[in-house]
Design a protein around this motif. Structure first.
Motif, PDB file in Angstrom:
ATOM      1  N   LEU A 133      -8.152  37.960  -9.157  1.00 15.72           N
ATOM      2  CA  LEU A 133      -7.484  38.202  -7.463  1.00 15.72           C
ATOM      3  C   LEU A 133      -6.812  39.716  -8.292  1.00 15.72           C
ATOM      4  O   LEU A 133      -6.871  41.176  -7.260  1.00 15.72           O
ATOM      5  CB  LEU A 133      -6.396  37.250  -7.242  1.00 15.72           C
ATOM      6  CG  LEU A 133      -6.152  37.950  -5.724  1.00 15.72           C
ATOM      7  CD1 LEU A 133      -7.569  37.665  -4.709  1.00 15.72           C
ATOM      8  CD2 LEU A 133      -5.005  36.598  -5.347  1.00 15.72           C
TER       9      LEU A 133
ATOM     10  N   THR B 217      -5.497  24.364  -5.175  1.00 20.14           N
ATOM     11  CA  THR B 217      -5.121  26.062  -5.618  1.00 20.14           C
ATOM     12  C   THR B 217      -5.715  27.600  -4.685  1.00 20.14           C
ATOM     13  O   THR B 217      -4.590  28.194  -5.077  1.00 20.14           O
ATOM     14  CB  THR B 217      -6.127  25.298  -7.193  1.00 20.14           C
ATOM     15  OG1 THR B 217      -5.691  24.511  -7.426  1.00 20.14           O
ATOM     16  CG2 THR B 217      -5.396  26.430  -8.241  1.00 20.14           C
TER      17      THR B 217
ATOM     18  N   ARG C 190      -3.046  28.291  -2.747  1.00 18.93           N
ATOM     19  CA  ARG C 190      -1.815  28.663  -3.037  1.00 18.93           C
ATOM     20  C   ARG C 190      -2.309  30.507  -3.584  1.00 18.93           C
ATOM     21  O   ARG C 190      -1.006  30.759  -3.458  1.00 18.93           O
ATOM     22  CB  ARG C 190      -1.266  27.596  -3.695  1.00 18.93           C
ATOM     23  CG  ARG C 190      -1.031  26.494  -3.531  1.00 18.93           C
ATOM     24  CD  ARG C 190      -0.225  25.277  -4.309  1.00 18.93           C
ATOM     25  NE  ARG C 190      -1.217  24.714  -5.145  1.00 18.93           N
ATOM     26  CZ  ARG C 190      -2.172  23.458  -5.161  1.00 18.93           C
ATOM     27  NH1 ARG C 190      -1.413  22.981  -3.812  1.00 18.93           N
ATOM     28  NH2 ARG C 190      -3.066  23.114  -5.951  1.00 18.93           N
ATOM     29  N   ILE C 191      -2.803  30.039  -4.570  1.00 14.57           N
ATOM     30  CA  ILE C 191      -3.140  31.696  -5.079  1.00 14.57           C
ATOM     31  C   ILE C 191      -3.526  33.054  -4.165  1.00 14.57           C
ATOM     32  O   ILE C 191      -1.844  34.166  -4.491  1.00 14.57           O
ATOM     33  CB  ILE C 191      -4.032  32.094  -6.166  1.00 14.57           C
ATOM     34  CG1 ILE C 191      -3.710  30.773  -7.077  1.00 14.57           C
ATOM     35  CG2 ILE C 191      -4.250  33.159  -6.715  1.00 14.57           C
ATOM     36  CD1 ILE C 191      -4.926  30.346  -8.466  1.00 14.57           C
TER      37      ILE C 191
ATOM     38  N   THR D 255     -10.988  32.079 -13.022  1.00 14.21           N
ATOM     39  CA  THR D 255     -10.309  31.321 -12.342  1.00 14.21           C
ATOM     40  C   THR D 255      -9.633  33.386 -11.182  1.00 14.21           C
ATOM     41  O   THR D 255      -9.742  34.103 -11.490  1.00 14.21           O
ATOM     42  CB  THR D 255      -9.412  30.379 -12.758  1.00 14.21           C
ATOM     43  OG1 THR D 255      -8.495  31.362 -13.551  1.00 14.21           O
ATOM     44  CG2 THR D 255      -9.658  29.570 -13.262  1.00 14.21           C
ATOM     45  N   HIS D 256      -9.028  32.187  -9.923  1.00 12.88           N
ATOM     46  CA  HIS D 256      -8.418  32.980  -9.103  1.00 12.88           C
ATOM     47  C   HIS D 256      -7.010  34.242 -10.131  1.00 12.88           C
ATOM     48  O   HIS D 256      -7.025  35.446  -9.225  1.00 12.88           O
ATOM     49  CB  HIS D 256      -8.198  32.835  -7.776  1.00 12.88           C
ATOM     50  CG  HIS D 256      -8.900  32.404  -6.682  1.00 12.88           C
ATOM     51  ND1 HIS D 256     -10.826  32.797  -6.250  1.00 12.88           N
ATOM     52  CD2 HIS D 256      -9.662  31.280  -5.871  1.00 12.88           C
ATOM     53  CE1 HIS D 256     -11.278  32.429  -5.902  1.00 12.88           C
ATOM     54  NE2 HIS D 256     -10.557  30.948  -6.010  1.00 12.88           N
ATOM     55  N   SER D 257      -6.438  33.711 -10.352  1.00  8.42           N
ATOM     56  CA  SER D 257      -5.269  33.645 -11.042  1.00  8.42           C
ATOM     57  C   SER D 257      -6.283  34.897 -11.886  1.00  8.42           C
ATOM     58  O   SER D 257      -4.644  35.672 -12.532  1.00  8.42           O
ATOM     59  CB  SER D 257      -4.910  32.980 -11.880  1.00  8.42           C
ATOM     60  OG  SER D 257      -5.703  31.877 -12.817  1.00  8.42           O
ATOM     61  N   GLN D 258      -7.102  34.895 -12.891  1.00  5.93           N
ATOM     62  CA  GLN D 258      -7.381  35.862 -13.131  1.00  5.93           C
ATOM     63  C   GLN D 258      -7.795  36.592 -12.702  1.00  5.93           C
ATOM     64  O   GLN D 258      -8.267  38.213 -12.924  1.00  5.93           O
ATOM     65  CB  GLN D 258      -8.527  35.641 -14.023  1.00  5.93           C
ATOM     66  CG  GLN D 258      -8.379  33.958 -15.222  1.00  5.93           C
ATOM     67  CD  GLN D 258      -9.572  33.274 -16.057  1.00  5.93           C
ATOM     68  OE1 GLN D 258     -10.403  33.006 -15.390  1.00  5.93           O
ATOM     69  NE2 GLN D 258      -9.609  33.946 -17.074  1.00  5.93           N
TER      70      GLN D 258
ATOM     71  N   THR E  80      -9.039  33.262  -0.715  1.00  3.97           N
ATOM     72  CA  THR E  80      -9.610  32.782  -1.703  1.00  3.97           C
ATOM     73  C   THR E  80      -9.672  30.987  -1.906  1.00  3.97           C
ATOM     74  O   THR E  80      -9.216  30.514  -2.579  1.00  3.97           O
ATOM     75  CB  THR E  80      -8.125  32.893  -2.940  1.00  3.97           C
ATOM     76  OG1 THR E  80      -7.152  32.903  -2.406  1.00  3.97           O
ATOM     77  CG2 THR E  80      -8.064  34.211  -3.934  1.00  3.97           C
TER      78      THR E  80
ATOM     79  N   THR F 112      -0.109  35.396  -3.464  1.00  6.18           N
ATOM     80  CA  THR F 112      -0.619  36.452  -3.728  1.00  6.18           C
ATOM     81  C   THR F 112      -0.249  37.762  -2.407  1.00  6.18           C
ATOM     82  O   THR F 112       0.877  38.655  -2.724  1.00  6.18           O
ATOM     83  CB  THR F 112      -1.763  36.867  -4.046  1.00  6.18           C
ATOM     84  OG1 THR F 112      -1.851  36.388  -5.266  1.00  6.18           O
ATOM     85  CG2 THR F 112      -1.514  38.349  -4.586  1.00  6.18           C
TER      86      THR F 112
END
Length: 247
Positions: A39, A70, A73-74, A34-37, A8, A78
């Motif tokens: 991954l 960002t 970090r994600i 976004t990666h948070s959405q 990511t 994870t």
């Protein structure tokens, strides 16, 4: 040995599942979510479609940087969370190593360039020799001008890839001419399968880590850190001036 790999480090989100015999599956999304959405849904979909359970994974691999602060970090958070929950080892792989590995056994040099902003790129230079991918120049954050000057010292053609290519293509062609080659669309961006294969090699050599020690490799300080340091420097200078007045 079953490897679950994540990347990511840019706008691209990529996950891959690989064992010692084959690439079992890979998902790549180069879109605006976004990666948070995306991954964890990608990981779940990949495992389901490949008919594997998360508990069957032996090693968690992740692109550790450089790249988007960002995004890194994600991805790293994870990987650490999965490794901690499953009590599995992790392997961190350089984003630049992974990109270079997208170009197997090509002749000449391989030069991934990632947009680092502030008129810089994250980059390194690689070459395949005797079936091994070797670093010629170590990862750095530099101006495209400085990178070009380094490349001028060598005679080989250079394959460029990464999200910094588009913005710098004109400058590279102007200064390196016909030596410039661009990776294909399928190879130009990050792929978790490359992270997985490099991690598999490390795992076979026993180069595994605990999730405790896994940290992103930013190569330079974040914008927030730089702004804070500049602010503190101004405060120190202001304080020093006041002290001299009082004296």
């Amino acid at each position: 040995m079953l490897i679950l790999a994540l990347d990511t480090s840019s706008i691209v989100a990529s996950v891959a599942l690989m064992d010692e015999e084959k690439l079992i599956g890979e998902y790549i999304i180069n879109h605006e979510k976004t990666h948070s959405q995306k991954l964890m849904p990608l990981i779940e979909a990949l495992l389901t479609d490949c008919e594997h359970k998360l508990e069957e994974v032996d090693v968690i691999a992740v692109a550790e940087g450089p790249g988007s602060f960002t995004g890194l970090r994600i991805g790293v958070a994870t990987a650490k969370g999965l490794a901690h929950g499953l009590d599995k080892p992790v392997v961190g792989i350089s984003t630049l190593d992974g990109l270079a590995f997208n170009m197997p056994y090509c002749e000449g040099l391989i030069c991934p360039i990632l947009d680092a902003r502030r008129n810089q790129v994250y980059t390194a230079v690689y070459k395949w020799e005797d079936g091994m991918l070797n670093r010629i120049f170590e990862p750095v954050a530099v101006s495209i001008e400085a990178l070009t000057e380094q490349l001028k010292q060598r005679p080989e053609k250079v394959v460029f890839l990464g999200d910094g290519v588009k913005a710098n293509e004109g400058f590279l062609r102007e200064h390196l001419g016909s030596r410039v080659l661009l990776a294909t669309q399928s190879a130009v961006m990050q792929r978790a399968s490359s992270i997985a294969e490099l991690a598999l090699q490390k795992a076979k050599d026993g180069k595994l880590d605990s999730f405790y020690g896994l940290i992103p490799e930013y190569l330079r300080k974040s914008e927030a850190e730089r702004q804070y340091e500049e602010k503190m420097k101004r405060c120190d200078q202001s304080g020093g001036a006041n002290d001299s007045i009082h004296e």
